[in-house]
Motif scaffolding. Structure first.
Motif, PDB file in Angstrom:
ATOM      1  N   CYS A  87      -5.450  -2.533  -0.928  1.00 32.95           N
ATOM      2  CA  CYS A  87      -4.676  -2.736   0.292  1.00 32.95           C
ATOM      3  C   CYS A  87      -5.459  -3.647   1.239  1.00 32.95           C
ATOM      4  N   CYS A 129      -0.628   3.309   3.579  1.00 37.54           N
ATOM      5  CA  CYS A 129      -0.283   2.864   4.936  1.00 37.54           C
ATOM      6  C   CYS A 129       0.922   1.930   4.974  1.00 37.54           C
ATOM      7  N   CYS A 145       0.825  -1.201   0.000  1.00 37.43           N
ATOM      8  CA  CYS A 145       0.000   0.000   0.000  1.00 37.43           C
ATOM      9  C   CYS A 145       0.863   1.256   0.000  1.00 37.43           C
ATOM     10  N   CYS A 195      -6.083  -1.042   4.693  1.00 38.33           N
ATOM     11  CA  CYS A 195      -6.966   0.123   4.678  1.00 38.33           C
ATOM     12  C   CYS A 195      -7.917   0.149   3.478  1.00 38.33           C
TER      13      CYS A 195
HETATM   14 ZN   LIG Z   1      -3.290   0.616   3.121  1.00 37.27          ZN
END
Ligand SMILES: [Zn+2]
Length: 123
Positions: free
Chosen positions: A89, A76, A73, A92
């Protein structure tokens, strides 16, 4: 057929490795194909049946493994597994991910025999 040209370049690679090892025969070939590689394993093994004729790999077994899709990702930083139709992801749910693994076509392993023992490399 797309798979045929992939197979041809694979055979070039196989023959080169066999030659480097001084092997007269290839017994098995193990491939890793990512789910996003755009290659049909079935078609590839059929193409292989043709491509291996009159080569050192004439009697070789072809084993095809499929690996996971791994993404990282950009938001994050989570790295995890994703699905073909859902490249998000795993943490998230953001779509801004980098593909880490999943589109590869790799020659994982090659088993050869008939090696000239003077120059051969044994495992
Ligand atoms: Zn993420």
């Amino acid at each position: 057929m797309h798979e045929m040209s992939i197979c041809q370049s694979l055979m070039d690679q196989v023959e080169q490795i066999a030659a480097e090892q001084g092997a007269s025969r290839v017994d098995s070939i193990v491939l890793s194909i990512g789910p996003l590689a755009g290659v049909e394993a079935d078609l590839l093994s059929r193409a292989f049946e043709v491509a291996r004729m009159d080569t050192v790999a004439e009697n070789a077994e072809l084993e095809i493994k499929t690996g996971p899709i791994i993404v990282e990702c950009r938001k994050c930083g989570t790295r995890g597994e994703a699905r073909v139709n859902r490249l998000l992801c795993p943490s998230c749910g953001d779509w801004q991910v980098n593909l880490v693994e999943g589109d590869e076509l790799l020659l994982l392993r090659l088993e050869v025999s008939g090696i000239d023992t003077k120059t051969g490399v044994e495992e």
